[in-house]
Write an enzyme that holds these catalytic residues in place. Sequence first.
Site, PDB file in Angstrom:
ATOM      1  N   ASP A 163       0.951  -1.156  -0.230  1.00 30.71           N
ATOM      2  CA  ASP A 163       0.064   0.032   0.066  1.00 30.71           C
ATOM      3  C   ASP A 163       0.791   1.440   0.087  1.00 30.71           C
ATOM      4  O   ASP A 163       0.592   2.333  -0.814  1.00 30.71           O
ATOM      5  CB  ASP A 163      -0.891  -0.002   1.177  1.00 30.71           C
ATOM      6  CG  ASP A 163      -1.977  -1.150   1.403  1.00 30.71           C
ATOM      7  OD1 ASP A 163      -1.667  -2.001   0.583  1.00 30.71           O
ATOM      8  OD2 ASP A 163      -2.677  -1.182   2.120  1.00 30.71           O
ATOM      9  N   GLU A 392       2.298  -9.527  11.205  1.00 32.41           N
ATOM     10  CA  GLU A 392       1.959  -9.328   9.967  1.00 32.41           C
ATOM     11  C   GLU A 392       3.175  -8.819   9.201  1.00 32.41           C
ATOM     12  O   GLU A 392       3.533  -9.431   8.187  1.00 32.41           O
ATOM     13  CB  GLU A 392       1.024  -8.019  10.115  1.00 32.41           C
ATOM     14  CG  GLU A 392       0.715  -7.639   8.764  1.00 32.41           C
ATOM     15  CD  GLU A 392      -0.361  -6.379   8.650  1.00 32.41           C
ATOM     16  OE1 GLU A 392      -0.693  -6.050   7.532  1.00 32.41           O
ATOM     17  OE2 GLU A 392      -0.612  -5.788   9.728  1.00 32.41           O
TER      18      GLU A 392
END
Length: 425
Positions: A163, A392
């Site tokens: 992103d 993550e």
Amino acid sequence: MRDAIRQQAEQVIRRNDRGSYTVPTHGLYPFQWNWDSVLSALGFAHFDEPRAWTEIDTLFAHQWEDGMVPHIIFHEPNDGYFPGPDVYRTGRAVPTSGLTQPPVAGFAVRRMFERARDRDLAERRARALLPRIHAWHEWFHRCRDPQGTGLVAILHPWETGRDNSVDWDGPLSRVSTEGVEPFTRRDIQHANPAHRPTQAQYEGYIRLVQTFRELGWDNTILHDASPFRVADPGFNAILIRSCEDLGWLADRLGEPQIAEQSRSFAARGIAALETLWSEAHGQYLCRDRVTGEAVESLSIGGLIPAFAALPEARMSALAHRIATLGQSCDHLVPSHDPAAPEYDGRRYWRGPVWLIVNYLIADGLRRAGHDGIVGRIMSDSLRLIEKSGFAEYYDPVTAEPCGGVDFTWTAAMVLEILAQEEAPA
């Protein structure tokens, strides 16, 4: 130790299982994400093959009529995530986003088919998925490469999964945020804001979504109308590899037309990737399709092409580049060059290590015979798990766990790495 890690990985995947799909992690990401889901299926396949196939079936049940597979399926209402279906407004019976994500399904389905213990199940499920995955590949070449260059464009940073990569700073800065609707972010309520994209980046993200929504999510016009169009080498390499693997699968399932077209897509993509190679940097660079200029950003997007079947000279150069990065950090592969001024070891895709990308890069390098650097990548990945759990992503220097915890695709990649570690040479 390995048995304990394997059991913990299975537990993480089961905790995030919602019956017919998995969520990436509780709280931060409460829906089904495209490439998260497909890569998570690889993890399921190690201990529950039917459930692995169901994961991918559920995703493709929400494929659009034009072939696009959305990047989020909003199966159940949940106001803990932004932006939700009220922002996308795609008009689907089951709400979805209008964006897509890296098409790893062709690769994953081939791998699951090859390894399957239940051969009848695998053939039946793969045969049903084959035309759907091929339709998605056709959609990319039709709607995201209308000039037939051999490379597809991404129209939003979220489509790459990376992103807030430095790759997008320039292209995104030219997206006017005038008229962006007010919004409240939810991600920074679940994760440290220092680990997440900035508010200014989010305003650009949401303005792009509004633009596409105003155009009715019409994929026949979005490419040329979008103020953000980038040919990302990493994204294209994933598409190339999936086309190659789908061609292999189609051959075995008696679908010669799909096989031939898939191989043609892959060959054209490999040839076109050469236009993104930077001899000066020893890796690939993104190209801004709006300006026609290369994006001078030393990100992991330029290393992911190792996942595809590149010429040996390129594979060797990428292996060397990754080894050089390994001199700047304790854990490979950083998502941005630690020597670059934009590097941030804890902020999402501006420096941290992601096991899913480690897995993709190592898989390609292993096929090309670069076992030395593959061993380093795999060893570093498992050391991160031992030190910091199933996060993550991780700081490549300190191994600090960042972002969400108990992450599904991190656990899935651990099962893949352990299986490869135990496989006969």
